[in-house]
Write an enzyme that holds these catalytic residues in place. Sequence first.
Site, PDB file in Angstrom:
ATOM      1  N   LYS A 148      50.352  -8.999 -22.343  1.00 27.50           N
ATOM      2  CA  LYS A 148      49.010  -9.504 -21.996  1.00 27.50           C
ATOM      3  C   LYS A 148      48.980 -11.024 -22.129  1.00 27.50           C
ATOM      4  O   LYS A 148      48.422 -11.720 -21.279  1.00 27.50           O
ATOM      5  CB  LYS A 148      47.949  -8.844 -22.891  1.00 27.50           C
ATOM      6  CG  LYS A 148      47.701  -7.391 -22.494  1.00 27.50           C
ATOM      7  CD  LYS A 148      46.851  -6.611 -23.470  1.00 27.50           C
ATOM      8  CE  LYS A 148      46.817  -5.145 -23.041  1.00 27.50           C
ATOM      9  NZ  LYS A 148      46.134  -4.258 -23.973  1.00 27.50           N
ATOM     10  N   ASP A 207      37.865  -5.151 -21.892  1.00 31.26           N
ATOM     11  CA  ASP A 207      38.491  -3.831 -21.714  1.00 31.26           C
ATOM     12  C   ASP A 207      37.515  -2.842 -21.068  1.00 31.26           C
ATOM     13  O   ASP A 207      37.937  -1.771 -20.611  1.00 31.26           O
ATOM     14  CB  ASP A 207      38.935  -3.265 -23.073  1.00 31.26           C
ATOM     15  CG  ASP A 207      40.436  -3.445 -23.307  1.00 31.26           C
ATOM     16  OD1 ASP A 207      41.177  -3.597 -22.302  1.00 31.26           O
ATOM     17  OD2 ASP A 207      40.856  -3.427 -24.473  1.00 31.26           O
ATOM     18  N   GLN A 265      43.590  -4.525 -29.602  1.00 32.42           N
ATOM     19  CA  GLN A 265      44.642  -3.618 -29.146  1.00 32.42           C
ATOM     20  C   GLN A 265      44.544  -2.272 -29.880  1.00 32.42           C
ATOM     21  O   GLN A 265      44.482  -2.237 -31.105  1.00 32.42           O
ATOM     22  CB  GLN A 265      46.024  -4.263 -29.378  1.00 32.42           C
ATOM     23  CG  GLN A 265      47.184  -3.444 -28.881  1.00 32.42           C
ATOM     24  CD  GLN A 265      47.158  -3.250 -27.361  1.00 32.42           C
ATOM     25  OE1 GLN A 265      46.951  -4.183 -26.600  1.00 32.42           O
ATOM     26  NE2 GLN A 265      47.371  -2.014 -26.909  1.00 32.42           N
TER      27      GLN A 265
END
Length: 280
Positions: free
Chosen positions: A52, A119, A96
């Site tokens: 990422k 997200d 995460q």
Amino acid sequence: MAKIIDGKAISLAVKDEIKAKTAELASKGITATLAVILVGEDPASQVYVKNKKKACEYCGIRSLSYELPADTSEEKLLELIDELNKRDDVNGILVQLPLPKGMDEDKVLDAISPDKDVDGFHPVNVGKLSIGKKGFVSCTPAGVIQLLKRSDIEISGKECVVVGRSNIVGKPMSMLLLKENGTVTVCHSRTKDLKEVTKRADILVVAIGKPKFIDASYVKDGAVVIDVGIHRMEDGKLCGDVDYASVEPVASAITPVPGGVGPMTIAMLMYNCLSSVCED
Ligand code: NDP
């Protein structure tokens, strides 16, 4: 023979468009910043976070990294999220997953400001998706839509069957296909006669989490098959939820694993980061 939907090439095209847009914004003094939080030392998570950050660098997005030890308290993590929520120079926040055992994942994700939830997991953004309002959309299903659109596959009016109803893939996938005017059916572990349903699909999206589960007997001739699954087999090779060798000869188009849906997830994360600082 099926057309192979090349997720690597399509994700690169998406990232290049983002890169051009961030360069344009930079000339106006605007930079998107993504804060990435990793708790613990899970090796797979470390790889995801590294990828990422690499994608951010490629796309011209600033990334801030917070790597916290596994024994970090939930309170400390919530404090960090609160601080990042308040910072004007941070546009996106990503925690995460999975979090270490004992942490309440829902509580942590709900603490992220919906305006910075790149997200697309926050209930506010999930709600916006379900009523057709603009908000952050979960990256993997958003990536599937891009794969279909950029491969000139019409969704409108098609029978779309999604296998799997998770909050991060199956459910948002079904909402997005509905938004594109597909006729959508969602299957899950309690679905009776799964084959009978999947064989109706013009577009079949599989997110079951079981290696090579869907073979040709589940697929209508000429269907488009999107494989969201990803598994590492004992021989070290990657495979999806679809038995590629069996399904490819009957499908009209198919995503490979690796190189299909996977690369799109990060590309759409970058897209969400960009949209955190600009409208279009
Ligand atoms: P989950 O395990 O959260 O959900 C799996 C879903 O499949 C559930 O809804 C479950 O039903 C359903 N299911 C399980 N067995 C069957 C069955 N025999 N028949 C019908 N439905 C069944 O998985 P995720 O949605 O998180 O992920 C799915 C796959 O996608 C995984 O392989 C994962 O690794 C991969 N993935 C890939 C990403 C990428 O970037 N490429 C990103 C995210 C996930 P029920 O609800 O009834 O239990």
